[in-house]
Design a protein around this motif. Sequence first.
Motif, PDB file in Angstrom:
ATOM      1  N   GLN A 226       0.823  -1.201   0.000  1.00  0.00           N
ATOM      2  CA  GLN A 226       0.000   0.000   0.000  1.00  0.00           C
ATOM      3  C   GLN A 226       0.863   1.258   0.000  1.00  0.00           C
ATOM      4  OE1 GLN A 226      -2.574  -0.305   3.389  1.00  0.00           O
ATOM      5  NE2 GLN A 226      -3.985  -1.728   2.408  1.00  0.00           N
ATOM      6  N   SER A 227       1.957   1.240   0.764  1.00  0.00           N
ATOM      7  CA  SER A 227       2.850   2.396   0.818  1.00  0.00           C
ATOM      8  C   SER A 227       3.494   2.650  -0.548  1.00  0.00           C
ATOM      9  CB  SER A 227       3.940   2.171   1.866  1.00  0.00           C
ATOM     10  OG  SER A 227       3.365   1.998   3.145  1.00  0.00           O
ATOM     11  N   PHE A 230       0.864   3.997  -2.935  1.00  0.00           N
ATOM     12  CA  PHE A 230       0.518   5.407  -2.680  1.00  0.00           C
ATOM     13  C   PHE A 230       1.656   6.325  -3.100  1.00  0.00           C
ATOM     14  CE2 PHE A 230      -0.471   9.108   0.049  1.00  0.00           C
ATOM     15  CZ  PHE A 230      -1.775   9.319  -0.383  1.00  0.00           C
ATOM     16  N   ASP A 363      -3.015  13.307   5.565  1.00  0.00           N
ATOM     17  CA  ASP A 363      -3.604  12.334   6.478  1.00  0.00           C
ATOM     18  C   ASP A 363      -3.217  10.911   6.090  1.00  0.00           C
ATOM     19  OD1 ASP A 363      -4.780  14.430   7.790  1.00  0.00           O
ATOM     20  OD2 ASP A 363      -6.730  14.220   6.812  1.00  0.00           O
ATOM     21  N   ARG A 364      -3.240  10.606   4.792  1.00  0.00           N
ATOM     22  CA  ARG A 364      -2.912   9.249   4.361  1.00  0.00           C
ATOM     23  C   ARG A 364      -1.426   8.945   4.566  1.00  0.00           C
ATOM     24  NH1 ARG A 364      -4.466   5.006   0.869  1.00  0.00           N
ATOM     25  NH2 ARG A 364      -3.604   3.275   2.077  1.00  0.00           N
ATOM     26  N   LEU A 368       0.232   5.976   6.874  1.00  0.00           N
ATOM     27  CA  LEU A 368       1.103   4.937   6.319  1.00  0.00           C
ATOM     28  C   LEU A 368       2.466   4.921   6.986  1.00  0.00           C
ATOM     29  CD1 LEU A 368       0.266   5.293   2.516  1.00  0.00           C
ATOM     30  CD2 LEU A 368      -0.201   3.305   3.944  1.00  0.00           C
ATOM     31  N   ASP A 376      -4.013   4.882   9.927  1.00  0.00           N
ATOM     32  CA  ASP A 376      -4.207   4.935   8.479  1.00  0.00           C
ATOM     33  C   ASP A 376      -5.603   4.460   8.128  1.00  0.00           C
ATOM     34  OD1 ASP A 376      -3.953   4.969   5.740  1.00  0.00           O
ATOM     35  OD2 ASP A 376      -2.928   3.047   5.644  1.00  0.00           O
ATOM     36  N   GLY A 378      -6.876   3.747   5.278  1.00  0.00           N
ATOM     37  CA  GLY A 378      -6.825   2.678   4.297  1.00  0.00           C
ATOM     38  C   GLY A 378      -6.499   1.344   4.920  1.00  0.00           C
TER      39      GLY A 378
END
Length: 390
Positions: A226-227, A230, A363-364, A368, A376, A378
């Motif tokens: 995910q990191s 993103f 924020d995201r 992360l 997080d 997500g």
Amino acid sequence: MTSQAIDRPQGVARESGDDEYLRSVESLFKSKTEWQKLVWNRVSRIRADLNAALPDGAKDPARETINELLMRAEGAADKQAKTRNLVANFRQWWYGSMSDFAWLSLHEAEALVARLESDGQSLVRARCLVEKASVLLLDKDSAVIAVKAELEGIEKAGRTDGANARKARLAEGANAPKAPCNESAHTPNGSAAHSISPPGGGESFAILVSNLSRVVQDASDERYAQSRSFRNRIIRLCITAFVFLVLTMIPIAMGVVDLWPHDGPPSELQVTIGVALFGTIGAFVTSVPSLARVQGTWNPYSLPLYQMFLKLLLGPIFAFVGILFLSSDLVPNIKSPVDFPKLLVWAVIFGAGQQAVTRFVDDRVAGLVSQDPSADPGAAAAAGGRRSSS
């Protein structure tokens, strides 16, 4: 993390002495990136765990499989280190293909080693995995619940056995002659007072721990994926913002769009450069607090750096749009500035307005990069999906 001895890398001999060996190890470490060094050290640790689980060269069919997985991980790291093709290196950096393959091999090797460990070793590994599973929001996963139940049973059995052993020793001491000091205390039936034995039926405790290891490592791998995803998304946004910035600056610099509807200097090019520069300054000033609040160091993808790039590219765009808005006289009682310094002040103000849009990115990124995945949104949503499917 406990330190483990580093295995001798391939191609490094020790016939020439320890000094040459250490220099060779140092040169190999310098040629590797951070993830390759981590892979190398993790391979050494897993081999040490394997030797502890199967001491004295004990034979087991799983040993060959584990060694093959470790060799695959080492091969992926070495192949990436030796790659000189820029396109191939970029694809690896963008998609993480080699690093993902190496870590997946290592994690499967760890899960197989967990199946071979003794009850005491499994107990230590289980407690560490349960703690990590709690951090990764896996408390409701079936594998975590099963191991937690086994741990609770082991602790209850240990407390009961310990109490019974103490009672037996007290009764034996009251009714029997004193034992020599060099004899160890045992329960009347001959079993050790503090032995640990998993009480659960069905699957063995080692298999449950192995399954939990896979679940925890999968969740950790997903977080890294995910990191990286993103980070790539932010890079795409930066490229798009750069294209729009260029397309905005060209007509203003050529005088097609009159950003400075007043006689005299500065020229269109000077106005364009000035507004872009001071819009970037406004974006930088407002980005400092959000970047300073970022906590955690686990994330290897430098997300705050790309977060800063996006802000600095959006600042000039907001500045140009804001100055055009002032020049249009759509807002009553607010007129377009008649001198250049005031125009630049407005550029700083409008450039700072990018924070209204990029705060969602802030924020995201904060979630992360944080050590706590619950920060997080997500990750929390992904954990919710795993819980509903388990």
